[in-house]
Design a protein around this motif. Structure first.
Motif: not given
Length: 84
Positions: A34-38
């Motif tokens: 669930n990491h932020a878009p990057l």
């Protein structure tokens, strides 16, 4: 989350992982569920894959880029090989 390591000669890794540690151009960083878009540049170095609890895999990579989107991590690099 799903991880793929892609090189000009083909796919060197594909699978479900708990997380990955990457050699960013400004320093090492980790990507977890669930990491932020990057999107980030990568330098040559070691990529550490957290496959499951107490089981990791290491890959030596050349420079490239990583994209994180919707629990999918795509690593695009010039070269990649597993470290024994």
């Amino acid at each position: 989350m799903n991880l793929e390591i892609l090189t000009p000669s083909g796919k060197t890794y594909s699978g479900e992982v708990m997380g990955v540690q990457l050699p960013g151009i400004t320093g090492s960083f980790e990507v977890l569920d669930n990491h932020a878009p990057l999107v980030s540049g990568l330098k040559a170095g070691q990529l550490k894959i957290f496959v499951e609890k107490n089981r990791n895999e290491l890959y030596q990579i050349q420079g490239g880029f990583v994209e994180v989107l919707n629990n999918k991590v795509t690593v695009l690099v010039e070269g990649s090989k597993p470290v024994e």
